[in-house]
Design a protein around this motif. Sequence first.
Motif, mmCIF file in Angstrom:
data_model
loop_
_atom_site.group_PDB
_atom_site.id
_atom_site.type_symbol
_atom_site.label_atom_id
_atom_site.label_comp_id
_atom_site.label_asym_id
_atom_site.label_seq_id
_atom_site.Cartn_x
_atom_site.Cartn_y
_atom_site.Cartn_z
ATOM 1 N N ILE A 1 0.931 -1.002 0.143
ATOM 2 C CA ILE A 1 0.488 -0.001 0.029
ATOM 3 C C ILE A 1 1.093 1.036 0.399
ATOM 4 O O ILE A 1 1.752 1.582 0.762
ATOM 5 C CB ILE A 1 -1.444 0.062 1.774
ATOM 6 C CG1 ILE A 1 -2.153 -1.274 0.989
ATOM 7 C CG2 ILE A 1 -1.731 1.587 1.274
ATOM 8 C CD1 ILE A 1 -2.647 -1.141 2.545
ATOM 9 N N TRP B 1 -7.440 3.933 -0.932
ATOM 10 C CA TRP B 1 -6.221 3.799 -1.158
ATOM 11 C C TRP B 1 -5.524 3.379 -2.599
ATOM 12 O O TRP B 1 -6.421 3.332 -3.642
ATOM 13 C CB TRP B 1 -5.851 2.161 -0.295
ATOM 14 C CG TRP B 1 -6.076 0.980 -0.581
ATOM 15 C CD1 TRP B 1 -6.807 0.069 -1.887
ATOM 16 C CD2 TRP B 1 -6.391 -0.014 -0.050
ATOM 17 N NE1 TRP B 1 -7.218 -0.950 -2.269
ATOM 18 C CE2 TRP B 1 -6.843 -1.453 -0.745
ATOM 19 C CE3 TRP B 1 -6.468 -0.505 1.304
ATOM 20 C CZ2 TRP B 1 -6.978 -2.697 -0.573
ATOM 21 C CZ3 TRP B 1 -6.611 -2.071 1.452
ATOM 22 C CH2 TRP B 1 -7.010 -2.953 1.152
ATOM 23 N N PRO C 1 -10.167 -1.279 1.671
ATOM 24 C CA PRO C 1 -10.155 0.175 1.353
ATOM 25 C C PRO C 1 -10.892 0.756 3.095
ATOM 26 O O PRO C 1 -12.090 0.340 2.960
ATOM 27 C CB PRO C 1 -9.691 0.445 0.662
ATOM 28 C CG PRO C 1 -10.397 0.050 0.141
ATOM 29 C CD PRO C 1 -10.671 -1.215 -0.135
#
Length: 285
Positions: free
Chosen positions: A55, A96, A90
């Motif tokens: 991420i 995200w 997310p």
Amino acid sequence: MLASERDQRWGLTVTTIGYEEIGPHDSYPTRGHADGYYFDLDKGRILPEYQLLYIIGGEGIFHSHTVPEARLKAGDFFLLFPGEWHSYHPTGPKGWTKYWIGFKGDNMDQRVRSGFLSPTKPIYHVGYSDLIETLYKQAYEAAVAEEAYSQQLMAGIVNHLIGMMYSLERNIELKAKNQNHVEMIGRARMRIRESLESALTIQQVAEEMGVSYSNFRKLFKEHTGFSPATYQQDLRLQRAKELLSTTDMSIKEIAYRLNFDSPDYFSAKFKIKTGMKPSDVRSTQ
């Protein structure tokens, strides 16, 4: 992504790779997931492969068979295991942005069997790294180009990513535990490296570092994976191999120069470490 029998013998093959940006109000998972990868958030999914996801922005939630719930944030890796139920998505106001790469092979299975990686610890907090993002981009470009032996190139990138993930978090944990210990072990390693041809003992190194021998040995093993005595001896054997290859010094001279008790003791340790006698190395030059 296709992999031939030849590719599979390499030990690791890549199955999928990608990048996604999910806005705060976007549905998830997106329908852009390839066949076999789309899943319902409540039902989750089980994959026949590993996936390593990173991420770079936003945050989310992760669930698996062994992890009831864990928060994900920017700079986190999370690793999916074959046969392990999981679900993730997310959260928060930003959605995200993440990369993923899927893979399988004996290379990875062995790391799991050896206990380096486990479904009980799927998340690694390493922070954002431009190098990590670049590696994902390189793997994606290799997949798109699909040149000859691209699987071997992508496998190398996966191994690099896993190595960075494991090493970065381990070092972060050690520094958080005690930064002074990390710096001390660094100084001790340098002291040992610079004194291979002296009679320096590990007890003397511990004294110079200002700690007891037992505590020094424990900390050194925790940080390096070696006992300090083994570390010193292995470096001396490595140096001996260099001297055998690049000088005309006799085996006896090398043994005493590197502070082994006797040429016979040196030869025995050298063979255990390298599988060869010192004379075998010398005769090949």
